[in-house]
Design a protein around this motif. Sequence first.
Motif, short mmCIF file in Angstrom:
data_model
loop_
_atom_site.label_atom_id
_atom_site.label_comp_id
_atom_site.label_asym_id
_atom_site.label_seq_id
_atom_site.Cartn_x
_atom_site.Cartn_y
_atom_site.Cartn_z
N GLU A 11 8.38 -3.60 13.28
CA GLU A 11 8.74 -2.18 13.37
C GLU A 11 9.60 -1.91 14.60
N LEU A 12 9.23 -2.52 15.71
CA LEU A 12 9.98 -2.32 16.95
C LEU A 12 11.39 -2.89 16.82
N GLU A 13 11.52 -4.07 16.20
CA GLU A 13 12.84 -4.66 15.99
C GLU A 13 13.72 -3.71 15.17
N GLU A 14 13.17 -3.16 14.12
CA GLU A 14 13.92 -2.24 13.26
C GLU A 14 14.32 -0.98 14.03
N ASP A 15 13.39 -0.42 14.80
CA ASP A 15 13.70 0.77 15.60
C ASP A 15 14.79 0.48 16.63
N MET A 16 14.71 -0.69 17.25
CA MET A 16 15.70 -1.05 18.27
C MET A 16 17.07 -1.26 17.63
N LYS A 17 17.09 -1.83 16.42
CA LYS A 17 18.35 -2.02 15.70
C LYS A 17 18.97 -0.67 15.33
N ASP A 18 18.13 0.25 14.87
CA ASP A 18 18.60 1.58 14.46
C ASP A 18 19.15 2.39 15.63
N THR A 19 18.53 2.27 16.79
CA THR A 19 18.92 3.08 17.94
C THR A 19 19.89 2.38 18.87
N GLY A 20 20.01 1.04 18.74
CA GLY A 20 20.89 0.29 19.63
C GLY A 20 20.28 -0.01 20.98
N TRP A 21 18.99 0.17 21.10
CA TRP A 21 18.30 -0.08 22.37
C TRP A 21 17.87 -1.53 22.45
N THR A 22 17.82 -2.05 23.67
CA THR A 22 17.26 -3.36 23.95
C THR A 22 16.42 -3.24 25.22
N GLY A 23 15.72 -4.29 25.58
CA GLY A 23 14.92 -4.24 26.79
C GLY A 23 14.78 -5.61 27.41
N LYS A 24 14.40 -5.63 28.67
CA LYS A 24 14.16 -6.89 29.37
C LYS A 24 12.68 -7.08 29.70
N THR A 25 11.87 -6.05 29.50
CA THR A 25 10.43 -6.14 29.78
C THR A 25 9.65 -5.84 28.51
N VAL A 26 8.75 -6.73 28.17
CA VAL A 26 7.87 -6.55 27.01
C VAL A 26 6.49 -6.23 27.55
N THR A 27 5.94 -5.09 27.14
CA THR A 27 4.61 -4.67 27.60
C THR A 27 3.67 -4.62 26.42
N LEU A 28 2.53 -5.23 26.59
CA LEU A 28 1.48 -5.24 25.57
C LEU A 28 0.31 -4.44 26.12
N LYS A 29 -0.09 -3.42 25.37
CA LYS A 29 -1.22 -2.57 25.81
C LYS A 29 -2.17 -2.43 24.63
#
Length: 72
Positions: A11-29
Amino acid sequence: MVEKLEEIAAELEEDMKDTGWTGKTVTLKFKTDTFQVCTRAKSLGHWVMKKEELLSVSFPSLCFSVDEKMED
């Protein structure tokens, strides 16, 4: 838990593709069955937006956290 983590990463990959966002920090909560909240973050030296990369970073953090909680 692994299936849920894979679902969230997809889901996050799809959302990031749709919005063009990327990140360098992955947070698991997540919250344990005793309602204790656990947070793990990993910063990388490159931009991440693919499910496989998200899983390769978050899965070891999840396993470590679960093992740590089982020792308590």
